[in-house]
Design a protein around this motif. Structure first.
Motif, PDB file in Angstrom:
ATOM      1  N   ARG A 273      19.180  16.836  14.136  1.00  0.00           N
ATOM      2  CA  ARG A 273      18.552  18.132  13.914  1.00  0.00           C
ATOM      3  C   ARG A 273      18.032  18.678  15.237  1.00  0.00           C
ATOM      4  NH1 ARG A 273      13.813  17.579  11.157  1.00  0.00           N
ATOM      5  NH2 ARG A 273      13.911  15.305  11.073  1.00  0.00           N
ATOM      6  N   TYR A 274      18.015  20.004  15.355  1.00  0.00           N
ATOM      7  CA  TYR A 274      17.416  20.613  16.540  1.00  0.00           C
ATOM      8  C   TYR A 274      16.761  21.932  16.172  1.00  0.00           C
ATOM      9  CZ  TYR A 274      21.325  23.947  16.998  1.00  0.00           C
ATOM     10  OH  TYR A 274      22.243  24.960  16.787  1.00  0.00           O
ATOM     11  N   HIS A 275      15.801  22.334  16.986  1.00  0.00           N
ATOM     12  CA  HIS A 275      15.173  23.646  16.906  1.00  0.00           C
ATOM     13  C   HIS A 275      15.655  24.489  18.078  1.00  0.00           C
ATOM     14  CE1 HIS A 275      12.027  22.856  13.783  1.00  0.00           C
ATOM     15  NE2 HIS A 275      12.279  21.611  14.136  1.00  0.00           N
ATOM     16  N   PHE A 276      15.577  25.796  17.947  1.00  0.00           N
ATOM     17  CA  PHE A 276      15.868  26.691  19.067  1.00  0.00           C
ATOM     18  C   PHE A 276      14.723  26.576  20.075  1.00  0.00           C
ATOM     19  CE2 PHE A 276      19.612  28.586  17.580  1.00  0.00           C
ATOM     20  CZ  PHE A 276      20.011  29.609  18.430  1.00  0.00           C
ATOM     21  N   LEU A 277      14.985  25.906  21.179  1.00  0.00           N
ATOM     22  CA  LEU A 277      14.007  25.784  22.256  1.00  0.00           C
ATOM     23  C   LEU A 277      14.375  26.736  23.380  1.00  0.00           C
ATOM     24  CD1 LEU A 277      13.567  21.906  22.463  1.00  0.00           C
ATOM     25  CD2 LEU A 277      11.965  23.554  21.512  1.00  0.00           C
ATOM     26  N   ARG A 278      13.408  27.485  23.839  1.00  0.00           N
ATOM     27  CA  ARG A 278      13.606  28.388  24.976  1.00  0.00           C
ATOM     28  C   ARG A 278      12.463  28.126  25.947  1.00  0.00           C
ATOM     29  NH1 ARG A 278      12.711  33.747  22.720  1.00  0.00           N
ATOM     30  NH2 ARG A 278      13.247  34.441  24.816  1.00  0.00           N
ATOM     31  N   HIS A 299      14.909  23.357  32.358  1.00  0.00           N
ATOM     32  CA  HIS A 299      15.023  24.371  31.300  1.00  0.00           C
ATOM     33  C   HIS A 299      15.627  23.767  30.049  1.00  0.00           C
ATOM     34  CE1 HIS A 299      19.244  24.367  32.503  1.00  0.00           C
ATOM     35  NE2 HIS A 299      18.888  24.736  33.718  1.00  0.00           N
ATOM     36  N   LEU A 300      15.250  24.318  28.905  1.00  0.00           N
ATOM     37  CA  LEU A 300      15.785  23.901  27.611  1.00  0.00           C
ATOM     38  C   LEU A 300      16.287  25.130  26.873  1.00  0.00           C
ATOM     39  CD1 LEU A 300      12.951  21.434  26.496  1.00  0.00           C
ATOM     40  CD2 LEU A 300      15.178  20.848  27.479  1.00  0.00           C
ATOM     41  N   PHE A 301      17.552  25.060  26.438  1.00  0.00           N
ATOM     42  CA  PHE A 301      18.160  26.149  25.673  1.00  0.00           C
ATOM     43  C   PHE A 301      18.807  25.578  24.418  1.00  0.00           C
ATOM     44  CE2 PHE A 301      19.089  27.425  30.230  1.00  0.00           C
ATOM     45  CZ  PHE A 301      17.951  28.201  30.351  1.00  0.00           C
ATOM     46  N   PRO A 302      18.954  26.377  23.375  1.00  0.00           N
ATOM     47  CA  PRO A 302      19.667  25.914  22.179  1.00  0.00           C
ATOM     48  C   PRO A 302      21.162  25.826  22.458  1.00  0.00           C
ATOM     49  CG  PRO A 302      19.120  28.231  21.968  1.00  0.00           C
ATOM     50  CD  PRO A 302      18.462  27.761  23.230  1.00  0.00           C
ATOM     51  N   PRO A 303      21.909  25.083  21.634  1.00  0.00           N
ATOM     52  CA  PRO A 303      23.346  24.929  21.883  1.00  0.00           C
ATOM     53  C   PRO A 303      24.140  26.221  21.796  1.00  0.00           C
ATOM     54  CG  PRO A 303      22.539  23.221  20.401  1.00  0.00           C
ATOM     55  CD  PRO A 303      21.431  24.217  20.551  1.00  0.00           C
ATOM     56  N   PHE A 304      23.709  27.187  20.983  1.00  0.00           N
ATOM     57  CA  PHE A 304      24.486  28.417  20.830  1.00  0.00           C
ATOM     58  C   PHE A 304      24.649  29.109  22.182  1.00  0.00           C
ATOM     59  CE2 PHE A 304      25.618  29.586  16.515  1.00  0.00           C
ATOM     60  CZ  PHE A 304      24.977  28.609  15.778  1.00  0.00           C
TER      61      PHE A 304
END
Length: 404
Positions: A273-278, A299-304
């Motif tokens: 599971r993951y959350h949208f991290l920005r 930096h952390l970005f979501p996979p999309f």
């Protein structure tokens, strides 16, 4: 290997794709490199994780180690068809011609493979290039002065060098030791990611499919992406969905067959599971200019949108080039490192905003959801409506360094 301040190896912390790319770029410049990795030598990293390696990343890898980008591209999968559906009805479809390259490098626009396979190719290239690794070395302390950096692991062993490139991931021990915060947001809703192996002898279509409000998941949105050896399912859950309803093996047996067939349960390779991290680091370098942050340490970005690893590879090459300049021309070192930190942070901030635009589309407010439904209804007669539904979930492209 002793890591000295003058003439000794540059230290790279982290043996993931970003750290190994930095190491290869440093070796291409003739610098000795020691990579410190917190994990064990025989560690196994489960799951597909970062799937896409874009053409620009393949070119950077090819430049760091000739033949590397080509080998990764040849092993990976480059699908030619992309489709978008809305509540079971197709609203967009496109199939690209078979030509795999751009005419100049013969590298495809992208290739899709599990991160563990990307890391395997990178590690082989590092070994060939003479990169040295030290495993079970979790960095706990970092001290800088005007001449260099000393890093110490949890076992008390220390290494010193003129510069350090920190590519030790989201929980970066280097970043924490330096006191550099990550700034940004975390979404309320979550996504479930499932890797499914291809069936033996199966002939599944090699295509990327995005499905808005999939009827088989109670109206939740689903993305399906192929990779070499299987495919990934990304299910967008709602903020109030209990994790046990979708993210457990028992839950998978209930909802996954509705998407990919009854025989899929025994072919599940991984679920997460993951959350949208920005989130973006407040600085990409320490005040002394001796430590540079790269990849998820910065930096952390979501996979999309496939921004994470691809932007990290760009970070790695730029950081290694900055360190190379600082080693060969010390008087230019501070300005070169500052330029790296500014340029790559600007690219990261752009990526964060682009990911925010994607999230706004994936979790729309009522007026935007109505716009999406109208676009789906109009797509048969207004093709641009279908194109918008196709492109919007991944966020805009462009910006500093093309966003990578």
């Amino acid at each position: 290997m002793a890591a000295g301040r003058d003439g000794g190896p540059v230290l790279v912390v982290g043996a993931g794709p970003v750290g190994m790319t930095a190491a290869l770029t440093l070796r291409a410049a003739g610098l000795p490199v020691l990579v410190l990795e917190a994990g064990a030598r025989d560690r196994v990293r489960p799951g597909s994780r970062a799937l896409f390696v874009h053409r620009r990343s393949l070119r950077l890898l090819e430049r760091a180690r000739p033949g590397l980008g080509t080998r990764i591209a040849a092993y990976g999968t480059t699908w030619r068809t992309r489709r978008t559906l809305y509540r079971g009805r197709e609203v967009f479809a496109q199939t690209f011609p078979r030509a795999s390259g751009d005419g100049a490098t013969d590298l495809p626009a992208f290739t899709s493979l599990r991160q563990v396979d990307t890391e395997r190719f990178l590690h082989e290239a590092c070994t060939e290039a003479g990169v040295e690794f030290r495993f079970d070395a979790e960095v706990h302390e970092v001290r800088t002065d005007g001449d260099g950096v000393t890093v110490t692991d949890r076992a008390g062993e220390s290494w010193t060098a003129g510069h350090v490139i920190a590519a030790d991931g989201a929980r970066s021990g280097v970043r924490k030791a330096l006191g550099i915060p990550l700034e940004g947001t975390r979404s309320d809703g979550y996504h479930v990611v499932v890797d499914v192996a291809d069936p033996p002898g199966g002939d599944l279509p090699v295509e990327r499919v995005f499905h808005y409000e999939h009827p088989g998941t109670g109206g939740r949105t689903v993305l399906r992406v192929p990779f070499t050896g299987g495919f990934q399912i990304d299910l967008q859950c709602r903020a109030d969905d209990p994790p046990e309803s979708f993210g457990t093996e028992k839950a998978l047996r209930r909802w996954l067959p509705r998407l990919v067939g009854e025989d899929c349960a025994h072919r599940v390779l991984w679920v997460s599971r993951y959350h949208f991290l920005r989130k973006v680091a407040a600085s990409f370098a320490d005040p002394s200019g001796r430590v540079l942050l790269a990849g998820e340490a910065a930096h952390l970005f979501p996979p999309f949108g496939a921004r994470g690893m691809n932007s990290g590879i760009a970070d790695a090459v730029a950081a290694a080039e900055a360190v190379s300049t600082a080693c060969s021309e010390p008087s230019r070192g501070p300005a070169t490192v500052a330029g790296y930190a500014s340029a790559r942070r600007s690219a990261a901030l752009y990526n964060s905003e682009a990911a925010g635009a994607a999230l706004d589309h994936l979790r729309p407010r009522p007026w935007k959801r109505a716009t999406q439904r109208a676009a789906a209804a109009l797509s048969p007669v207004v093709p641009r409506c279908g194109e918008w539904l196709e492109h919007a979930p991944y966020g805009p492209r462009g910006g500093p360094a093309r966003g990578y």
